[in-house]
Design a protein around this motif. Structure first.
Motif, PDB file in Angstrom:
ATOM      1  N   LEU A 216     -21.282 -12.895  -8.358  1.00 41.50           N
ATOM      2  CA  LEU A 216     -22.410 -12.023  -8.700  1.00 41.50           C
ATOM      3  C   LEU A 216     -21.934 -10.704  -9.316  1.00 41.50           C
ATOM      4  CD1 LEU A 216     -24.711 -12.700  -5.635  1.00 41.50           C
ATOM      5  CD2 LEU A 216     -24.902 -13.649  -7.947  1.00 41.50           C
ATOM      6  N   LYS A 217     -20.816 -10.169  -8.843  1.00 46.04           N
ATOM      7  CA  LYS A 217     -20.249  -8.950  -9.431  1.00 46.04           C
ATOM      8  C   LYS A 217     -19.862  -9.192 -10.882  1.00 46.04           C
ATOM      9  CE  LYS A 217     -18.366  -6.738  -5.299  1.00 46.04           C
ATOM     10  NZ  LYS A 217     -17.131  -6.341  -4.603  1.00 46.04           N
ATOM     11  N   LYS A 218     -19.234 -10.337 -11.155  1.00 44.38           N
ATOM     12  CA  LYS A 218     -18.813 -10.679 -12.520  1.00 44.38           C
ATOM     13  C   LYS A 218     -20.031 -10.837 -13.432  1.00 44.38           C
ATOM     14  CE  LYS A 218     -15.831 -11.980 -15.670  1.00 44.38           C
ATOM     15  NZ  LYS A 218     -14.863 -11.063 -16.256  1.00 44.38           N
ATOM     16  N   ILE A 219     -21.080 -11.488 -12.957  1.00 39.06           N
ATOM     17  CA  ILE A 219     -22.294 -11.666 -13.756  1.00 39.06           C
ATOM     18  C   ILE A 219     -22.930 -10.315 -14.060  1.00 39.06           C
ATOM     19  CG2 ILE A 219     -24.662 -12.580 -13.708  1.00 39.06           C
ATOM     20  CD1 ILE A 219     -23.425 -14.989 -12.166  1.00 39.06           C
ATOM     21  N   HIS A 220     -22.980  -9.439 -13.070  1.00 36.61           N
ATOM     22  CA  HIS A 220     -23.523  -8.101 -13.283  1.00 36.61           C
ATOM     23  C   HIS A 220     -22.721  -7.360 -14.354  1.00 36.61           C
ATOM     24  CE1 HIS A 220     -25.454  -4.301 -12.426  1.00 36.61           C
ATOM     25  NE2 HIS A 220     -24.266  -3.748 -12.309  1.00 36.61           N
ATOM     26  N   HIS A 221     -21.406  -7.459 -14.283  1.00 37.32           N
ATOM     27  CA  HIS A 221     -20.523  -6.804 -15.260  1.00 37.32           C
ATOM     28  C   HIS A 221     -20.767  -7.367 -16.674  1.00 37.32           C
ATOM     29  CE1 HIS A 221     -16.965  -4.821 -16.823  1.00 37.32           C
ATOM     30  NE2 HIS A 221     -16.578  -5.987 -17.320  1.00 37.32           N
ATOM     31  N   ILE A 222     -20.884  -8.676 -16.793  1.00 38.13           N
ATOM     32  CA  ILE A 222     -21.126  -9.315 -18.100  1.00 38.13           C
ATOM     33  C   ILE A 222     -22.478  -8.879 -18.665  1.00 38.13           C
ATOM     34  CG2 ILE A 222     -21.593 -11.527 -19.236  1.00 38.13           C
ATOM     35  CD1 ILE A 222     -19.467 -12.743 -17.320  1.00 38.13           C
ATOM     36  N   LYS A 223     -23.520  -8.889 -17.826  1.00 36.14           N
ATOM     37  CA  LYS A 223     -24.850  -8.479 -18.286  1.00 36.14           C
ATOM     38  C   LYS A 223     -24.848  -7.041 -18.776  1.00 36.14           C
ATOM     39  CE  LYS A 223     -28.487  -9.815 -15.913  1.00 36.14           C
ATOM     40  NZ  LYS A 223     -29.406 -10.144 -14.809  1.00 36.14           N
ATOM     41  N   LYS A 224     -24.131  -6.161 -18.077  1.00 35.76           N
ATOM     42  CA  LYS A 224     -24.045  -4.757 -18.474  1.00 35.76           C
ATOM     43  C   LYS A 224     -23.350  -4.621 -19.826  1.00 35.76           C
ATOM     44  CE  LYS A 224     -22.275  -0.331 -16.826  1.00 35.76           C
ATOM     45  NZ  LYS A 224     -21.483   0.331 -15.791  1.00 35.76           N
ATOM     46  N   GLU A 225     -22.237  -5.337 -20.020  1.00 36.23           N
ATOM     47  CA  GLU A 225     -21.518  -5.293 -21.299  1.00 36.23           C
ATOM     48  C   GLU A 225     -22.376  -5.818 -22.446  1.00 36.23           C
ATOM     49  OE1 GLU A 225     -17.806  -7.357 -21.090  1.00 36.23           O
ATOM     50  OE2 GLU A 225     -16.827  -5.737 -19.990  1.00 36.23           O
ATOM     51  N   LEU A 226     -23.098  -6.907 -22.212  1.00 38.19           N
ATOM     52  CA  LEU A 226     -23.935  -7.479 -23.266  1.00 38.19           C
ATOM     53  C   LEU A 226     -25.058  -6.521 -23.658  1.00 38.19           C
ATOM     54  CD1 LEU A 226     -24.152 -11.170 -22.042  1.00 38.19           C
ATOM     55  CD2 LEU A 226     -22.921 -10.333 -24.053  1.00 38.19           C
ATOM     56  N   LYS A 227     -25.658  -5.891 -22.670  1.00 42.54           N
ATOM     57  CA  LYS A 227     -26.738  -4.942 -22.950  1.00 42.54           C
ATOM     58  C   LYS A 227     -26.229  -3.758 -23.771  1.00 42.54           C
ATOM     59  CE  LYS A 227     -30.490  -2.460 -20.723  1.00 42.54           C
ATOM     60  NZ  LYS A 227     -31.125  -2.103 -19.466  1.00 42.54           N
ATOM     61  N   GLU A 228     -25.031  -3.267 -23.445  1.00 43.33           N
ATOM     62  CA  GLU A 228     -24.448  -2.140 -24.173  1.00 43.33           C
ATOM     63  C   GLU A 228     -24.078  -2.501 -25.610  1.00 43.33           C
ATOM     64  OE1 GLU A 228     -21.183  -0.931 -21.720  1.00 43.33           O
ATOM     65  OE2 GLU A 228     -22.484   0.057 -20.256  1.00 43.33           O
ATOM     66  N   SER A 229     -23.809  -3.769 -25.874  1.00 41.57           N
ATOM     67  CA  SER A 229     -23.435  -4.190 -27.223  1.00 41.57           C
ATOM     68  C   SER A 229     -24.589  -4.861 -27.973  1.00 41.57           C
ATOM     69  CB  SER A 229     -22.204  -5.092 -27.189  1.00 41.57           C
ATOM     70  OG  SER A 229     -22.447  -6.226 -26.392  1.00 41.57           O
ATOM     71  N   GLU A 230     -25.819  -4.560 -27.564  1.00 41.76           N
ATOM     72  CA  GLU A 230     -27.056  -4.934 -28.271  1.00 41.76           C
ATOM     73  C   GLU A 230     -27.432  -6.410 -28.221  1.00 41.76           C
ATOM     74  OE1 GLU A 230     -27.128  -3.191 -32.164  1.00 41.76           O
ATOM     75  OE2 GLU A 230     -26.557  -1.226 -31.405  1.00 41.76           O
ATOM     76  N   TRP A 231     -26.899  -7.165 -27.284  1.00 40.93           N
ATOM     77  CA  TRP A 231     -27.347  -8.534 -27.082  1.00 40.93           C
ATOM     78  C   TRP A 231     -28.701  -8.472 -26.365  1.00 40.93           C
ATOM     79  CZ3 TRP A 231     -24.811 -13.332 -27.984  1.00 40.93           C
ATOM     80  CH2 TRP A 231     -23.549 -13.235 -28.555  1.00 40.93           C
ATOM     81  N   SER A 232     -29.566  -9.447 -26.640  1.00 42.76           N
ATOM     82  CA  SER A 232     -30.890  -9.508 -26.016  1.00 42.76           C
ATOM     83  C   SER A 232     -30.983 -10.725 -25.110  1.00 42.76           C
ATOM     84  CB  SER A 232     -31.977  -9.626 -27.081  1.00 42.76           C
ATOM     85  OG  SER A 232     -31.933  -8.536 -27.935  1.00 42.76           O
ATOM     86  N   GLU A 233     -31.481 -10.520 -23.896  1.00 40.75           N
ATOM     87  CA  GLU A 233     -31.706 -11.658 -23.011  1.00 40.75           C
ATOM     88  C   GLU A 233     -32.999 -12.330 -23.449  1.00 40.75           C
ATOM     89  OE1 GLU A 233     -31.841 -12.803 -18.278  1.00 40.75           O
ATOM     90  OE2 GLU A 233     -31.562 -10.722 -18.856  1.00 40.75           O
ATOM     91  N   SER A 234     -32.977 -13.653 -23.558  1.00 37.25           N
ATOM     92  CA  SER A 234     -34.155 -14.372 -24.027  1.00 37.25           C
ATOM     93  C   SER A 234     -34.176 -15.776 -23.452  1.00 37.25           C
ATOM     94  CB  SER A 234     -34.136 -14.443 -25.566  1.00 37.25           C
ATOM     95  OG  SER A 234     -33.008 -15.141 -26.018  1.00 37.25           O
ATOM     96  N   PRO A 235     -35.345 -16.427 -23.536  1.00 34.75           N
ATOM     97  CA  PRO A 235     -35.379 -17.832 -23.114  1.00 34.75           C
ATOM     98  C   PRO A 235     -34.632 -18.677 -24.154  1.00 34.75           C
ATOM     99  CG  PRO A 235     -37.499 -17.159 -23.986  1.00 34.75           C
ATOM    100  CD  PRO A 235     -36.639 -15.920 -23.930  1.00 34.75           C
ATOM    101  N   PRO A 236     -34.151 -19.853 -23.779  1.00 41.19           N
ATOM    102  CA  PRO A 236     -33.448 -20.703 -24.744  1.00 41.19           C
ATOM    103  C   PRO A 236     -34.304 -20.962 -25.994  1.00 41.19           C
ATOM    104  CG  PRO A 236     -33.219 -21.598 -22.566  1.00 41.19           C
ATOM    105  CD  PRO A 236     -34.196 -20.458 -22.468  1.00 41.19           C
ATOM    106  N   LEU A 237     -33.668 -20.882 -27.161  1.00 39.30           N
ATOM    107  CA  LEU A 237     -34.375 -21.084 -28.422  1.00 39.30           C
ATOM    108  C   LEU A 237     -34.455 -22.557 -28.753  1.00 39.30           C
ATOM    109  CD1 LEU A 237     -32.706 -18.272 -30.544  1.00 39.30           C
ATOM    110  CD2 LEU A 237     -34.913 -18.206 -29.399  1.00 39.30           C
ATOM    111  N   LYS A 238     -35.554 -22.950 -29.372  1.00 44.71           N
ATOM    112  CA  LYS A 238     -35.735 -24.332 -29.830  1.00 44.71           C
ATOM    113  C   LYS A 238     -35.558 -24.340 -31.344  1.00 44.71           C
ATOM    114  CE  LYS A 238     -37.091 -25.870 -25.801  1.00 44.71           C
ATOM    115  NZ  LYS A 238     -36.157 -26.468 -24.939  1.00 44.71           N
ATOM    116  N   VAL A 239     -34.677 -25.190 -31.842  1.00 50.02           N
ATOM    117  CA  VAL A 239     -34.457 -25.301 -33.276  1.00 50.02           C
ATOM    118  C   VAL A 239     -35.220 -26.516 -33.770  1.00 50.02           C
ATOM    119  CG1 VAL A 239     -32.737 -25.644 -35.072  1.00 50.02           C
ATOM    120  CG2 VAL A 239     -32.189 -24.260 -33.073  1.00 50.02           C
ATOM    121  N   THR A 240     -36.044 -26.302 -34.803  1.00 45.83           N
ATOM    122  CA  THR A 240     -36.822 -27.422 -35.354  1.00 45.83           C
ATOM    123  C   THR A 240     -36.369 -27.781 -36.737  1.00 45.83           C
ATOM    124  OG1 THR A 240     -38.515 -25.902 -36.144  1.00 45.83           O
ATOM    125  CG2 THR A 240     -38.860 -26.918 -33.983  1.00 45.83           C
TER     126      THR A 240
END
Length: 83
Positions: free
Chosen positions: A59-83
């Motif tokens: 859980l500590k590692k996941i928290h660290h990864i989420k923080k890094e992604l947020k700081e580098s402009e990644w967006s959390e989203s539901p899985p995308l469907k490609v058509t």
């Protein structure tokens, strides 16, 4: 297994990161799949996998990864469907 999905807009594509985590037997596992979506379709690389002895470390590692992604402009989203 729990899942998180992140995206980052690139010039001509959408970079993706799928994170799966949870208990696997007596260990806890974190898997990260990076990929991209562009006009040629969707591609995902082989996962990077990290094993943990206890849930708190995971859980500590996941928290660290989420923080890094947020700081580098990644967006959390539901899985995308490609058509």
């Amino acid at each position: 297994m729990n899942s998180l999905y992140y995206t980052l807009k690139d010039r001509k594509s959408l970079k993706t990161l799928r994170i799966e985590y949870g208990q696997l037997g007596l260990k806890f596992v974190l898997r990260m799949f990076d990929g991209q979506i562009d006009r040629r379709g969707e591609r995902e690389n082989l996962p990077k996998e990290i094993l943990f002895e206890d849930e708190q470390e995971l859980l500590k590692k996941i928290h660290h990864i989420k923080k890094e992604l947020k700081e580098s402009e990644w967006s959390e989203s539901p899985p995308l469907k490609v058509t």
